[in-house]
Design a protein around this motif. Structure first.
Motif, mmCIF file in Angstrom:
data_model
loop_
_atom_site.group_PDB
_atom_site.id
_atom_site.type_symbol
_atom_site.label_atom_id
_atom_site.label_comp_id
_atom_site.label_asym_id
_atom_site.label_seq_id
_atom_site.Cartn_x
_atom_site.Cartn_y
_atom_site.Cartn_z
ATOM 1 N N ASN A 121 0.826 -6.471 3.781
ATOM 2 C CA ASN A 121 1.110 -6.014 2.410
ATOM 3 C C ASN A 121 2.585 -6.195 2.063
ATOM 4 O O ASN A 121 3.384 -6.680 2.882
ATOM 5 C CB ASN A 121 0.643 -4.571 2.205
ATOM 6 C CG ASN A 121 1.398 -3.568 3.087
ATOM 7 O OD1 ASN A 121 2.542 -3.802 3.501
ATOM 8 N ND2 ASN A 121 0.764 -2.442 3.373
ATOM 9 N N GLU B 74 3.560 -4.128 6.192
ATOM 10 C CA GLU B 74 2.636 -3.392 7.055
ATOM 11 C C GLU B 74 1.340 -4.190 7.225
ATOM 12 O O GLU B 74 0.947 -4.947 6.333
ATOM 13 C CB GLU B 74 2.345 -2.012 6.475
ATOM 14 C CG GLU B 74 3.566 -1.116 6.396
ATOM 15 C CD GLU B 74 3.261 0.212 5.735
ATOM 16 O OE1 GLU B 74 3.988 1.186 5.996
ATOM 17 O OE2 GLU B 74 2.293 0.279 4.932
ATOM 18 N N GLU C 38 -2.719 -4.626 7.704
ATOM 19 C CA GLU C 38 -4.026 -4.067 7.403
ATOM 20 C C GLU C 38 -5.083 -5.003 7.981
ATOM 21 O O GLU C 38 -4.911 -6.229 7.971
ATOM 22 C CB GLU C 38 -4.216 -3.912 5.891
ATOM 23 C CG GLU C 38 -3.189 -2.972 5.258
ATOM 24 C CD GLU C 38 -3.280 -2.938 3.731
ATOM 25 O OE1 GLU C 38 -4.099 -3.712 3.167
ATOM 26 O OE2 GLU C 38 -2.537 -2.153 3.119
ATOM 27 N N LEU D 168 -11.266 -0.085 5.230
ATOM 28 C CA LEU D 168 -10.030 -0.830 5.459
ATOM 29 C C LEU D 168 -9.258 -0.130 6.565
ATOM 30 O O LEU D 168 -9.097 1.092 6.551
ATOM 31 C CB LEU D 168 -9.188 -0.878 4.184
ATOM 32 C CG LEU D 168 -7.822 -1.560 4.279
ATOM 33 C CD1 LEU D 168 -7.992 -3.055 4.520
ATOM 34 C CD2 LEU D 168 -7.005 -1.312 3.014
ATOM 35 N N LYS E 100 -5.813 0.583 8.132
ATOM 36 C CA LYS E 100 -4.379 0.525 7.866
ATOM 37 C C LYS E 100 -3.633 0.719 9.185
ATOM 38 O O LYS E 100 -3.494 1.827 9.680
ATOM 39 C CB LYS E 100 -3.980 1.584 6.845
ATOM 40 C CG LYS E 100 -4.534 1.295 5.446
ATOM 41 C CD LYS E 100 -3.856 2.143 4.393
ATOM 42 C CE LYS E 100 -4.228 1.694 2.987
ATOM 43 N NZ LYS E 100 -3.510 2.443 1.943
ATOM 44 N N GLU F 160 -11.145 4.302 4.084
ATOM 45 C CA GLU F 160 -9.963 3.853 4.821
ATOM 46 C C GLU F 160 -9.856 4.593 6.141
ATOM 47 O O GLU F 160 -10.226 5.775 6.239
ATOM 48 C CB GLU F 160 -8.683 4.098 4.016
ATOM 49 C CG GLU F 160 -8.523 3.250 2.782
ATOM 50 C CD GLU F 160 -7.230 3.539 2.038
ATOM 51 O OE1 GLU F 160 -6.971 2.850 1.040
ATOM 52 O OE2 GLU F 160 -6.473 4.449 2.467
ATOM 53 N N SER G 234 -6.666 5.140 8.722
ATOM 54 C CA SER G 234 -5.228 4.892 8.888
ATOM 55 C C SER G 234 -4.782 5.197 10.309
ATOM 56 O O SER G 234 -5.078 6.258 10.865
ATOM 57 C CB SER G 234 -4.427 5.748 7.914
ATOM 58 O OG SER G 234 -3.029 5.573 8.136
ATOM 59 N N LYS H 20 -1.397 4.545 10.996
ATOM 60 C CA LYS H 20 0.034 4.339 10.775
ATOM 61 C C LYS H 20 0.902 5.278 11.602
ATOM 62 O O LYS H 20 2.043 4.953 11.948
ATOM 63 C CB LYS H 20 0.359 4.499 9.290
ATOM 64 C CG LYS H 20 -0.253 3.413 8.419
ATOM 65 C CD LYS H 20 -0.070 3.698 6.937
ATOM 66 C CE LYS H 20 1.383 3.702 6.539
ATOM 67 N NZ LYS H 20 1.531 3.806 5.067
#
Length: 263
Positions: A200, A204, A206, A215, A217, A249, A251, A253
């Motif tokens: 992105n 970052e 994905e 998705l 992340k 989603e 994540s 992260k």
């Protein structure tokens, strides 16, 4: 006496070999190359290059082949000429007694197809060699797209010039993509599950999976292996129980955290 006899026997064998090799050499020097036979050894996996294309490459060189004495044909030079093509990993040439030239080709096998921020597309193999697209065949491999900017001149580069350390540097996103793609391609689970890497505008990562409408992340490149290890455990223990389409989603992260957003 016995020692002299042994010396005489070995001397006779040596003389015979010299005469025989000389005869074969003279016969070979007069053998004419009458045919070129090409075999693409790994064509079941990828078909980036065909037998006809290899023949065209051979006949387009300054090295004369058909109708020439095999002793005058520099097969090492021909091998190097073929291996200079990005898609060819290895070429092995040899002659048979009847004058046929046999050409065995190993293609390079891409692990990722890159679509950069300008829309230019190419493949990269496990060794980091950049392979142009083929007009004849598309390899069904992992796709990487998004904000991908090369730090080198793409048209003049054959192999990724990645430095020793690039983990935390966004300028080397393409090197990070290559490392991640190599990891995914070596892992049967992730190879069957991940179909696309997207970068992105924040740099970052994905991931888009084949199974499950969510998705992933991933966040920063650093620690991606641990993140994927945690995600696999979540898949096995979590999604197998609640269903693979429960979340929009997932994540990863933040360290050692998995944050899910429901549909």
């Amino acid at each position: 006496m016995k020692k002299f006899k042994h010396i005489a026997i070995w001397g006779g064998l040596l003389l015979y070999l010299i005469v025989a090799l000389s005869f074969v050499s003279r016969k070979r020097s007069g053998t004419i190359c009458s045919k070129v036979q090409v075999q693409v050894l790994d064509s079941l996996d990828d078909r980036f290059v065909s037998k006809d294309e290899i023949l065209d490459l051979i006949y387009d060189t300054d090295i004369k082949v058909l109708g020439e004495p095999v002793s005058r044909i520099n097969i090492r030079q021909m091998e190097k000429y073929l291996e200079d093509r990005a898609i060819i990993h290895q070429a092995e040439l040899y002659f048979t007694a009847d004058g046929n030239m046999h050409v065995e080709i190993n293609q390079r096998n891409p692990i990722v197809r890159v679509i950069n921020d300008k829309g230019r597309s190419y493949y990269i193999d496990r060794e980091g060699v950049i392979i142009p697209l083929s007009s004849n065949y598309a390899s069904h491999v992992l796709v990487a797209s998004g904000e991908i900017v090369e730090f080198f001149e793409l048209a003049k580069t054959r192999r990724l010039p990645c430095p020793g350390k690039y983990e935390g540097n966004k300028n080397y996103t393409i090197c990070q993509i290559h490392e991640m793609a190599a990891f995914i391609s070596r892992n049967p689970f992730w190879k069957s599950q991940i179909e696309q890497i997207y970068v992105n505008d924040k740099g970052e990562f994905e991931l888009i999976p084949r199974v499950g409408g969510h998705l992933i992340k991933l966040g920063a490149f650093s620690g991606y292996r641990d993140k994927l290890r945690n995600l696999k455990a979540f898949y096995m223990k979590g999604l197998n129980n609640v269903g693979w389409n429960q979340y929009l989603e997932i994540s990863l992260k933040y360290d050692n955290q998995i944050i899910c957003t429901k549909r």
